[in-house]
Design a protein around this motif. Sequence first.
Motif, PDB file in Angstrom:
ATOM      1  N   HIS A   2       0.817  -1.209   0.000  1.00 35.29           N
ATOM      2  CA  HIS A   2       0.000   0.000   0.000  1.00 35.29           C
ATOM      3  C   HIS A   2       0.856   1.266   0.000  1.00 35.29           C
ATOM      4  O   HIS A   2       0.425   2.322  -0.480  1.00 35.29           O
ATOM      5  CB  HIS A   2      -0.946   0.004   1.206  1.00 35.29           C
ATOM      6  CG  HIS A   2      -0.263   0.135   2.538  1.00 35.29           C
ATOM      7  ND1 HIS A   2       0.037   1.352   3.109  1.00 35.29           N
ATOM      8  CD2 HIS A   2       0.186  -0.814   3.405  1.00 35.29           C
ATOM      9  CE1 HIS A   2       0.637   1.159   4.270  1.00 35.29           C
ATOM     10  NE2 HIS A   2       0.732  -0.141   4.476  1.00 35.29           N
TER      11      HIS A   2
ATOM     12  N   CYS B 110       1.331   2.704  -3.487  1.00 31.46           N
ATOM     13  CA  CYS B 110       0.162   3.177  -4.230  1.00 31.46           C
ATOM     14  C   CYS B 110       0.353   4.640  -4.626  1.00 31.46           C
ATOM     15  O   CYS B 110       1.158   5.359  -4.035  1.00 31.46           O
ATOM     16  CB  CYS B 110      -1.098   3.040  -3.382  1.00 31.46           C
ATOM     17  SG  CYS B 110      -1.633   1.341  -3.107  1.00 31.46           S
TER      18      CYS B 110
ATOM     19  N   PRO C  63      -2.479   9.827  -2.355  1.00 32.93           N
ATOM     20  CA  PRO C  63      -3.931   9.822  -2.102  1.00 32.93           C
ATOM     21  C   PRO C  63      -4.595  11.156  -2.426  1.00 32.93           C
ATOM     22  O   PRO C  63      -5.251  11.767  -1.579  1.00 32.93           O
ATOM     23  CB  PRO C  63      -3.998   9.494  -0.610  1.00 32.93           C
ATOM     24  CG  PRO C  63      -2.733  10.067  -0.043  1.00 32.93           C
ATOM     25  CD  PRO C  63      -1.693   9.854  -1.102  1.00 32.93           C
TER      26      PRO C  63
ATOM     27  N   TYR D  45      -3.718  -3.091   2.609  1.00 32.85           N
ATOM     28  CA  TYR D  45      -4.203  -1.957   1.823  1.00 32.85           C
ATOM     29  C   TYR D  45      -5.535  -1.449   2.383  1.00 32.85           C
ATOM     30  O   TYR D  45      -5.729  -0.241   2.576  1.00 32.85           O
ATOM     31  CB  TYR D  45      -4.363  -2.386   0.356  1.00 32.85           C
ATOM     32  CG  TYR D  45      -5.279  -1.501  -0.461  1.00 32.85           C
ATOM     33  CD1 TYR D  45      -4.834  -0.291  -0.992  1.00 32.85           C
ATOM     34  CD2 TYR D  45      -6.599  -1.879  -0.683  1.00 32.85           C
ATOM     35  CE1 TYR D  45      -5.691   0.517  -1.724  1.00 32.85           C
ATOM     36  CE2 TYR D  45      -7.454  -1.084  -1.411  1.00 32.85           C
ATOM     37  CZ  TYR D  45      -6.998   0.119  -1.934  1.00 32.85           C
ATOM     38  OH  TYR D  45      -7.853   0.927  -2.647  1.00 32.85           O
TER      39      TYR D  45
ATOM     40  N   ARG E 199      -5.105   2.467   3.745  1.00 30.54           N
ATOM     41  CA  ARG E 199      -5.305   3.479   2.697  1.00 30.54           C
ATOM     42  C   ARG E 199      -6.330   4.514   3.168  1.00 30.54           C
ATOM     43  O   ARG E 199      -7.530   4.236   3.231  1.00 30.54           O
ATOM     44  CB  ARG E 199      -5.767   2.784   1.421  1.00 30.54           C
ATOM     45  CG  ARG E 199      -5.804   3.671   0.193  1.00 30.54           C
ATOM     46  CD  ARG E 199      -4.438   4.061  -0.288  1.00 30.54           C
ATOM     47  NE  ARG E 199      -4.529   4.680  -1.618  1.00 30.54           N
ATOM     48  CZ  ARG E 199      -3.559   5.401  -2.168  1.00 30.54           C
ATOM     49  NH1 ARG E 199      -2.433   5.601  -1.501  1.00 30.54           N
ATOM     50  NH2 ARG E 199      -3.721   5.921  -3.368  1.00 30.54           N
TER      51      ARG E 199
END
Length: 264
Positions: free
Chosen positions: A60, A63, A66, A144, A148
């Motif tokens: 994660h 990724c 965000p 994740y 997240r």
Amino acid sequence: MPESQSPGGGDSSEEAEAEVGAAVQEDDDQELFPTLMMELPPATHTKVTSCKYLTSCVEHTACPPPRFPEFAVIGRSNVGKSSLINMITNSKRLAHVSKEPGKTRCINHFLINDMWYLVDLPGYGFARVGQEQRSTFDTFTKDYFTSRKNLVMVFQLVDSTVPPQKVDLEYSSWLTDNGVPFAIVFTKTDKRKKGISRSMSAKESNMVSFKRELLKDFEYLPPSIATSAENGSGKREMLHFIGGLRAAYENAAQAKKGAQAKGR
């Protein structure tokens, strides 16, 4: 699962600040189910005009930043996940549709309308990989989910053509127990077994049976949507649900920025 904990709670729902209540929802067979209802702002930008693949990873922390609200899709292998993703994004090739279950093996991010992330996750259950690799998929997927911060909703896909599966029910319970907001998306609803009338199919619906099984442990059901990638049913409902959740997330982010500005 403790009765005081309801499906769809957690950090991401706090971010969205959507008002959640309970209501009794009538299903096709007239059976009544206590279901969580979310009071969302009007959905906006519900038509997908652009979609692009961004990245794949197995942690994660790798990724994308965000920057946007995020919506993840997961389900048992061979549930029709890739077909559903392609349906809601108006694409035939965004997600790879394979005859061999279990081909998704990473956290795959797509950017939709330059406004929100769609995330394709490895399927759980049957896949033609070893136990150790299945355990690896499960670990990074659940990491994740719990880490997240911009994750707004998980869509758990459930195959409507088969009776309730233990692995699906267990995954629903895990999402609830860990405060991960989720909705049930029933797939393949255009299909029904030969020799079964429509009335009998509705009465003995696998979707209804799945809800009954959840209510053995759940006080309220999560939201649910019936879909078919074959005929496009449920597409509008999914995109409007996403549009409302995204608007709620963005409203909350703006309110937070305003509060921080006033506090300076």
